[in-house]
Each structure stands twice: as C-alpha cells, then as structure tokens.
Design a protein around this motif. Structure first.
Motif, PDB file in Angstrom:
ATOM      1  N   ARG A   1       0.824  -1.211   0.000  1.00 32.26           N
ATOM      2  CA  ARG A   1       0.000   0.000   0.000  1.00 32.26           C
ATOM      3  C   ARG A   1       0.859   1.262   0.000  1.00 32.26           C
ATOM      4  O   ARG A   1       0.536   2.241  -0.663  1.00 32.26           O
ATOM      5  N   VAL A   2       1.995   1.223   0.725  1.00 30.05           N
ATOM      6  CA  VAL A   2       2.903   2.386   0.726  1.00 30.05           C
ATOM      7  C   VAL A   2       3.417   2.627  -0.691  1.00 30.05           C
ATOM      8  O   VAL A   2       3.435   3.768  -1.184  1.00 30.05           O
ATOM      9  N   ILE A   3       3.799   1.537  -1.359  1.00 32.90           N
ATOM     10  CA  ILE A   3       4.305   1.670  -2.731  1.00 32.90           C
ATOM     11  C   ILE A   3       3.196   2.163  -3.664  1.00 32.90           C
ATOM     12  O   ILE A   3       3.436   2.960  -4.580  1.00 32.90           O
ATOM     13  N   ALA A   4       1.960   1.711  -3.399  1.00 32.76           N
ATOM     14  CA  ALA A   4       0.833   2.103  -4.258  1.00 32.76           C
ATOM     15  C   ALA A   4       0.557   3.600  -4.196  1.00 32.76           C
ATOM     16  O   ALA A   4      -0.014   4.179  -5.126  1.00 32.76           O
ATOM     17  N   GLU A   5       0.960   4.236  -3.086  1.00 36.22           N
ATOM     18  CA  GLU A   5       0.760   5.685  -2.923  1.00 36.22           C
ATOM     19  C   GLU A   5       1.853   6.515  -3.589  1.00 36.22           C
ATOM     20  O   GLU A   5       1.732   7.735  -3.713  1.00 36.22           O
ATOM     21  N   ALA A   6       2.971   5.874  -3.946  1.00 35.84           N
ATOM     22  CA  ALA A   6       4.162   6.626  -4.359  1.00 35.84           C
ATOM     23  C   ALA A   6       4.046   7.143  -5.784  1.00 35.84           C
ATOM     24  O   ALA A   6       3.419   6.517  -6.642  1.00 35.84           O
ATOM     25  N   THR A   7       4.690   8.274  -6.023  1.00 37.79           N
ATOM     26  CA  THR A   7       4.862   8.758  -7.403  1.00 37.79           C
ATOM     27  C   THR A   7       6.256   8.424  -7.910  1.00 37.79           C
ATOM     28  O   THR A   7       6.554   8.640  -9.081  1.00 37.79           O
ATOM     29  N   GLY A   8       7.124   7.922  -6.988  1.00 41.42           N
ATOM     30  CA  GLY A   8       8.467   7.497  -7.374  1.00 41.42           C
ATOM     31  C   GLY A   8       8.966   6.435  -6.416  1.00 41.42           C
ATOM     32  O   GLY A   8       8.717   6.516  -5.217  1.00 41.42           O
ATOM     33  N   VAL A   9       9.645   5.426  -6.943  1.00 44.57           N
ATOM     34  CA  VAL A   9      10.237   4.358  -6.113  1.00 44.57           C
ATOM     35  C   VAL A   9      11.726   4.332  -6.424  1.00 44.57           C
ATOM     36  O   VAL A   9      12.106   4.266  -7.598  1.00 44.57           O
ATOM     37  N   PHE A  10      12.560   4.387  -5.374  1.00 46.89           N
ATOM     38  CA  PHE A  10      14.003   4.445  -5.604  1.00 46.89           C
ATOM     39  C   PHE A  10      14.714   3.318  -4.849  1.00 46.89           C
ATOM     40  O   PHE A  10      14.593   3.200  -3.636  1.00 46.89           O
ATOM     41  N   MET A  11      15.484   2.503  -5.572  1.00 47.30           N
ATOM     42  CA  MET A  11      16.215   1.389  -4.955  1.00 47.30           C
ATOM     43  C   MET A  11      17.705   1.721  -4.899  1.00 47.30           C
ATOM     44  O   MET A  11      18.328   2.055  -5.921  1.00 47.30           O
ATOM     45  N   SER A  12      18.283   1.576  -3.718  1.00 51.01           N
ATOM     46  CA  SER A  12      19.686   1.943  -3.516  1.00 51.01           C
ATOM     47  C   SER A  12      20.623   0.875  -4.071  1.00 51.01           C
ATOM     48  O   SER A  12      20.205  -0.208  -4.486  1.00 51.01           O
ATOM     49  N   GLY A  13      21.910   1.177  -4.004  1.00 48.30           N
ATOM     50  CA  GLY A  13      22.942   0.201  -4.351  1.00 48.30           C
ATOM     51  C   GLY A  13      23.186  -0.786  -3.215  1.00 48.30           C
ATOM     52  O   GLY A  13      22.558  -0.704  -2.157  1.00 48.30           O
ATOM     53  N   GLY A  14      24.094  -1.702  -3.458  1.00 44.71           N
ATOM     54  CA  GLY A  14      24.425  -2.736  -2.475  1.00 44.71           C
ATOM     55  C   GLY A  14      24.563  -4.072  -3.178  1.00 44.71           C
ATOM     56  O   GLY A  14      25.251  -4.175  -4.195  1.00 44.71           O
ATOM     57  N   ASN A  15      23.880  -5.068  -2.661  1.00 42.11           N
ATOM     58  CA  ASN A  15      23.953  -6.413  -3.225  1.00 42.11           C
ATOM     59  C   ASN A  15      22.643  -6.723  -3.949  1.00 42.11           C
ATOM     60  O   ASN A  15      21.604  -6.891  -3.326  1.00 42.11           O
ATOM     61  N   GLN A  16      22.712  -6.837  -5.286  1.00 40.31           N
ATOM     62  CA  GLN A  16      21.471  -7.024  -6.043  1.00 40.31           C
ATOM     63  C   GLN A  16      20.832  -8.381  -5.785  1.00 40.31           C
ATOM     64  O   GLN A  16      19.632  -8.561  -5.999  1.00 40.31           O
ATOM     65  N   LEU A  17      21.618  -9.352  -5.297  1.00 41.63           N
ATOM     66  CA  LEU A  17      21.032 -10.651  -4.972  1.00 41.63           C
ATOM     67  C   LEU A  17      20.052 -10.528  -3.812  1.00 41.63           C
ATOM     68  O   LEU A  17      19.067 -11.263  -3.728  1.00 41.63           O
ATOM     69  N   LYS A  18      20.331  -9.596  -2.904  1.00 37.92           N
ATOM     70  CA  LYS A  18      19.397  -9.337  -1.792  1.00 37.92           C
ATOM     71  C   LYS A  18      18.062  -8.842  -2.313  1.00 37.92           C
ATOM     72  O   LYS A  18      16.992  -9.266  -1.855  1.00 37.92           O
TER      73      LYS A  18
END
Lengths: 288, 288
Positions: free
Chosen positions: A88-105
């Motif tokens: 639901r939090v994501i459904a409200e967003a106008t933008g979603v941002f994923m950080s760096g790190g380990n993409q397997l996670k």
C-alpha cells in the motif's frame, strides 16, 4: 479501453556512484519525474549494508530538490515483503528508488512478492522507478550478479539471476567503464543473443520511456551491445576460455544521446542528420 | 610477369610480452615462417632502451628454435639508416624481427630510409616480418602512439604517427586487453572509419598472409573494430569528451580464428558452419 491514453512509463536506471552532494543532476531529475513538489518517494535501501545512512542521504537529497515526502520500504525477508501494508505504501508513491548494495538481496526479497508486484504496478501506472548500481541491475528481467573485469568476453565468467523485469529483453550492467565490465556483458549477450546488453557508467543514468527508448544523462556514457547477428563459439567453448564473438554491434552513447531499444538505433542523431538515415538502417536493422 | 606466382607474404604481429623462455610458441612460429633451419633472421632492437639485453634474448630464442643465423640492424639515426650496408643485411634475411620499446623511435629512424625500404622489400619478396609491442604498431600505415586506458572512446585522446605501412588500411594496437586500449582504438577508428582497428593481446599474435587474412595464435585474443557504418560525433565533439560511436561492429577473436581483413568477416568459422553463411554476409558485408 480507458478514455485517456495510458501515462508514459518511466525508469531512471543509474550506473552507481551518482553525485548526491553537488548539483545531484540525476537525482534531481528523479524528483522531477516523480512530480517535483508533489513527489511522494519510496526509498528501498534493502540492497545496502548501510541502510540507515542510505535512507538519510537519499531523504536529504530528494527533499532538498523539492519532494513532498519520502517513505521507506525495507522488508528483510520474503515474508515481510508479502505484507500488504508495504504494497500500500508503494501504491501511494509517485516514485520508487532502490539503492545500491547487493542485487542478490533485492532479487531474494522482492521478486514475486506483494512488494515486488507493487513496484511493477507503480511503473505501469506512471510512477517513476529509479535505482542505482544494484538498484539498476534488478530492473532488468535477468541481471548479472558476478563476473570478471576486462574487455575480453570469457566463457561462463558471469552468472544470471532473475530480476524484477521492469525492462524486458535487456541485461543491465553498472559501474561499466569504471569496473571494465565490457567483456562480462559481451559474454552474456553472446550466449543469449536475443537479449540486448546495456552498460551504464558511474554518475550516469538512462531515462527509459515506455520501455521503448532511453536518453543518457550524467557524467559518463551508456553502451549497448547487440549480438543478434554475431557468430560465437559460446555453445562449445570451455570454461574461462576467451570467447569468439564476431560481428557484435556496439553503441557508445554519451550524455544527450537518445536510443531506440526496440529498433536498436540512435533516435536523436538520426533526427539531426536525416541524410544519414540509410546508414543507420543498415547498421541497426529492426529486431526479427 | 614472372613465370612463378609471387611468394605468399607473411607478417607476424605480436601484442607484446610474448613468452620467450617457455615453449615460446609464437617466436618458434616466427622461426618456422622464416625458413626453420635455413632461417637467417635480422633483429632490430632500435625501439628498446635495453638493446643489448633484447639482442641477447631474441638471438637465444631464435637459435634455440633452429634458426641458422641472427644478425643485428640497429641504426641510431636516419643517416645511419640510409647506409646501404644495412639495407644489404636486410636483403639477405629470411626474417626481420622488431623488438618492443618506443614505436616513435622506429618511425623516426626507419620510415622512408634505405633500411626502412629494405624491410618493405623483404616483406614483398616473402621474408616474414615480425614485431612485438612497438614492433607490432610500426607495421601499420598509421600507428597509435599515445592514449588513455579504458573502454570509453574519448575525443582526441590519442595521436597517430606514420608507420612503415607493411599492412595498409589498418591501425594496430597492442597490449590490448591488458592495458584496456579498447576505447583509444575505437576513438581512432570512429574518426577514420575507412581504417580498421586491430587490437592484439599480450602473448598473442596475428599471422597475416598476403595482407588479406590473419590467424590468431597465442594465449589471448585479437579484436577487430569496424566503424564503416557507425554514426559518430567525432567531427564536432570537444577534446576529452566521451564520443558517440553508434553501430560499430566488433569482433573478439581467440586463438585459432582466421579473419578476412578485406571482406571483414570470419573465415574459419564460416567454413566450419556453412549454414551460417547468410548471417555472416549480413553482419560483415564487403568493403565499399
């Protein structure tokens, strides 16, 4: 059919190490794509080992560039990622941002969960989905999760893992020139010639519109590797051997270039140089 | 017209750091091409800063692999290189070998002198001409004599100098994967798309026959960069900027590959896979 045309879909895929403290050109663009002063951004720090720091830094830079609000979605397990509250939090967003790190996670926690599906739906309804480094790789259908440095494509030097599939038909690699990932991406594309390789430099992004074309922005370049017509010994070569890849078509694209990822040809350059249209058609014919 | 067909001409162009103390596969091949037990080899150490060491090492390895004799030609100036006695020594040789070092020294001393012309005539009459590193670069008509490392082609990051011209229409670069010279060679070929870039890895050679095709031997690979159909902003980009090079055709060729440098297509692979002939013709059409 809806009355209105569907909104344009947008991805902002960043090759890692983007400027956050200076003019932050790329992250500023992310806020603008998310709606500027009405931007409601969800930050996903799941890939990182420094999640508090990541949340603080991105909240600061997005707020500084005018975003209305920043929320955090950070499930640690697939069970947590299936929590409807996160979706639901994501459904409200106008933008979603994923950080760096380990993409397997990211693959482990998000792919195929309620939160992962909410990211896909956010993209479809026109919210911008952005990510840097690991958060860039995860956007392709399959992502490179290992590999050597260098320009030589080598047999089985890399591994593919299923990503979120925001952009299908491509493999995204990041820190591209800086970590010399040309060979590893070429080896993947030679083995799977129906996929297109896109390498993105640090502090550089591709802004993808409608999964059809992208424009390069930032300090470095993006690279497209196309092996649809290449000859290779990938089906037979022994592990670690340099691969034969003859006839790959390569595009080195600095900031400002716009590239059609369906037709696999340059958009802007053709518009500016209509007299060159014939060569382009020859060099990069449409997908079969 | 002579009664007999002209002898095949041979070049052995080595990407530097070739094995000399082990099986010395590439240098052994050089002796064989020079006639084996009747090989009379001229060593040219002019590019090197360690000329005595170079002469000792190559004399040892060529003799160990059966050469009849080794002579040294080492002019220090263009005036010395015009000495007819040196040209006579080269005229007697069945093989001429140029060491690594500074290729500008070779260009400076040999190009357009009696000794330089004697090398060209030796090649034409069927003596093998070999060279490693600087001694490889000097064999092309124009050679790269400067440049940055990395996969990104950048504007004016390199400089061309006139070479001996044993192989025309190409630019040879060496230590290719090891010193990440992909970008510098691509920037040159993008600016001069009628030339073909050939990059050669360390301990790797291309054996060129009749200036028409080459076979790769050794530990690494060779790379062919073809920008005949590429679009580029090279005529306008500012110094140091990443270049737009869209649609370059790239061939990564491990040991055993044979490549036609006139038609710009793979030879062996096509013969082994006749069913793939159509794709090859599409990927690498003949020169205009």
């Amino acid at each position: 059919m809806p009355d209105r045309a569907a909104p344009a879909t947008k991805l902002l895929i960043i090759g890692g190490a983007e400027d956050r403290v200076g003019k932050a050109k790329i992250l500023k663009r992310f806020v603008k794509l998310a709606g500027g002063k009405s931007a409601r951004i969800v930050i996903i720090p799941t890939a990182s080992s420094f999640q508090d720091e990541v949340v603080t830094a991105y909240t600061e830079v997005f707020t500084r560039h005018g975003a209305e609000s920043c929320a955090v979605v950070n499930p640690r397990t697939r069970i947590e990622a299936d929590d409807a509250a996160l979706a639901r939090v994501i459904a409200e967003a106008t933008g979603v941002f994923m950080s760096g790190g380990n993409q397997l996670k990211l693959a482990q926690v998000f792919a195929g969960t309620a939160a992962g599906d909410a990211i896909l739906r956010a993209h479809q309804r026109g919210a911008v989905v952005g990510g840097t480094s690991a958060g860039a790789s995860i956007q392709s259908e399959f992502m490179i999760s290992l590999g050597d440095e260098g320009i030589t494509p080598r047999q089985r030097s890399t591994q593919l893992t299923h990503g979120l599939g925001l952009l299908s038909g491509v493999i995204i690699d990041q820190h591209f020139a800086q970590r010399q990932r040309y060979g590893r991406l070429m080896s993947i594309v030679a083995s799977s010639p129906d996929l297109i390789g896109i390498g993105i430099d640090e502090d550089t992004a591709i802004e993808v519109t409608d999964s059809r074309e992208f424009t390069v922005l930032g300090r470095g370049g993006a690279y497209v590797l196309d092996c649809r017509r290449a000859l290779t010994d990938a089906p037979e070569a022994r592990t670690g051997a340099p691969l034969l890849v003859s006839g790959a078509v390569v595009h080195a694209l600095p900031a400002g270039s716009t590239f059609d990822i369906v037709k696999l040809m340059l958009v802007d350059f053709v518009e500016q140089h209509p007299d060159l249209g014939v060569s382009v058609t020859t060099a990069a014919s449409s997908r079969p």
